[in-house]
Write an enzyme that holds these catalytic residues in place. Sequence first.
Site, short mmCIF file in Angstrom:
data_model
loop_
_atom_site.label_atom_id
_atom_site.label_comp_id
_atom_site.label_asym_id
_atom_site.label_seq_id
_atom_site.Cartn_x
_atom_site.Cartn_y
_atom_site.Cartn_z
NE ARG A 3 0.28 -3.90 0.61
CZ ARG A 3 0.57 -3.67 -0.28
NH1 ARG A 3 1.78 -3.93 -1.00
NH2 ARG A 3 -0.12 -3.11 -1.25
CG PHE A 51 12.76 -8.64 -2.41
CD1 PHE A 51 13.74 -8.46 -3.29
CD2 PHE A 51 12.55 -10.06 -2.20
CE1 PHE A 51 14.75 -9.45 -4.00
CE2 PHE A 51 13.66 -11.12 -2.50
CZ PHE A 51 14.81 -10.65 -3.38
CG ASP A 108 14.07 -2.78 -1.33
OD1 ASP A 108 12.93 -3.54 -1.57
OD2 ASP A 108 14.52 -2.19 -2.25
CB CYS A 124 4.95 -10.14 -9.77
SG CYS A 124 6.62 -9.47 -9.79
N1 SAH Z 1 6.79 -6.19 -1.09
C1 SAH Z 1 6.66 -5.05 -1.50
C2 SAH Z 1 6.87 -4.93 -3.02
C3 SAH Z 1 8.24 -5.20 -3.42
S1 SAH Z 1 9.07 -4.93 -5.04
C4 SAH Z 1 5.31 -4.14 -1.44
O1 SAH Z 1 4.37 -4.99 -0.55
O2 SAH Z 1 5.31 -3.05 -1.47
C5 SAH Z 1 10.43 -5.51 -5.22
C6 SAH Z 1 11.47 -4.82 -4.50
O3 SAH Z 1 12.72 -5.44 -4.40
C7 SAH Z 1 11.86 -3.57 -4.80
O4 SAH Z 1 11.72 -2.58 -3.76
C8 SAH Z 1 13.19 -3.49 -5.29
O5 SAH Z 1 13.97 -2.07 -4.93
C9 SAH Z 1 13.97 -4.65 -4.48
N2 SAH Z 1 15.00 -5.43 -5.00
C10 SAH Z 1 15.03 -5.76 -6.30
N3 SAH Z 1 16.55 -6.45 -5.99
C11 SAH Z 1 16.74 -6.66 -4.91
C12 SAH Z 1 17.88 -7.21 -4.15
N4 SAH Z 1 18.87 -8.19 -5.06
N5 SAH Z 1 18.14 -7.08 -2.95
C13 SAH Z 1 17.18 -6.45 -2.14
N6 SAH Z 1 16.17 -5.96 -2.72
C14 SAH Z 1 15.98 -5.98 -3.96
#
Ligand code: SAH
Length: 395
Positions: A211, A227, A249, A339
């Site tokens: 980040r 996401f 999200d 991940c």
């Molecule tokens: N980038 C974030 C962490 C991402 S975790 C950070 O820095 O904190 C992954 C996220 O993807 C979760 O919040 C989950 O709700 C979301 N997610 C999972 N499948 C998804 C989809 N098909 N479309 C949109 N969001 C999704």
Amino acid sequence: MNPSVYLVKGREKSLRRRHPWVFSRGIQRVEGKPSLGQTVDVYDHQGQWLARGAFSPNSQIRVRVWSFEQEDINVEFFKKRLQQAQGLRETLAARDGLTGYRLIAAESDGLPGITIDRYENFLVCQLLSAGAEAQKDNLVAAMVELYPECSIYERSDVSVRKKEGLKERTGVLHGEMPPASVVIEENGVKISVDITGGHKTGFYLDQRDSREASVKYVNGKRVLNCFCYTGGFGLYALKGNAAEVINVDVSQPALDIAKANAEMNSFDVSKAQFVNADVFKLLREFRDAGEKFDVVIMDPPKFAESKAQLTGACRGYKDINMLAMQILKPGGTLLTYSCSGLMDNALFQKIIADAALDAHRDVQFIERFEQAADHPIDSAYPEGFYLKGFACYVK
Ligand code: SAH
């Protein structure tokens, strides 16, 4: 005397390299009747002592090593491991202005099956193995002694516990119930964490360094943050003076916190949008509508939980990255992550290369990312490396 586990000839090699797992197929015989999570001594086929660990009768990983020394596994042992881990975290906390970090990263910190995240004065544990469960009282006693200012909360609501013969569990282990929002700080950004209801233990601490690294790509740019969870990269994009940030999200509670986080940091929230949508669908809609971005951030959840899922996962990663490239302006930046521990760096790079071919774009790798330093990789346990990413220049 602890029950004893004797290994098949040749199966002691990984333990001699201080790798902490004993697989069931490597065991010749077990003496004594170890219960779920009980401490056992491991010997080679000639009866030479190798290690002391926890017995997991229901798992392929039959013993997880606590120590390569003949020491008691008690409160003192857990205090020692916590103190060993604390030094690194204190350095990082001072360097990056952290009030939230991973204090114990399981095997990577010499405590298999145990993760502990600190959010201000709340310590949040996940106990994933039979050994971790059996040692819960010792672990909690050690934490109470070393961190008298902290409350301790358990978030062992993870399905992998089934493989160990354990039920899911959450609740207070010591002190107070966490409030709905605990505010932590990292790199000058404030983040509200929902300890009891959020994903994992509440926040994705492992992406902190990525980040921060993203900030240099966003100044004056139009950013799509896929996401986004509770803001994450989108908050850093606002910190980095992005012109516009679209956060996406599927979780509305996460989006609500993301918006509140942007407001709490006094960022210009008028530059940000918080969109509840499926990234796979939205990217196609953007592509078909001719929407263009300067920067696309792609930080999906783990697509591959097992080797059997790896092929499907590869397809998923290729698909979203291809779509991301297609909606980038010429000279745009793709910040993309995986991940999935089962996917190594080389495979992930290959998938991005395949995505570039399908997107008909020329792509250059210009920076590489890994999990933040409070998720260290122990030299004896390379499996601890799971989070990888690239900055790509998309011509
Ligand atoms: N980038 C974030 C962490 C991402 S975790 C950070 O820095 O904190 C992954 C996220 O993807 C979760 O919040 C989950 O709700 C979301 N997610 C999972 N499948 C998804 C989809 N098909 N479309 C949109 N969001 C999704």
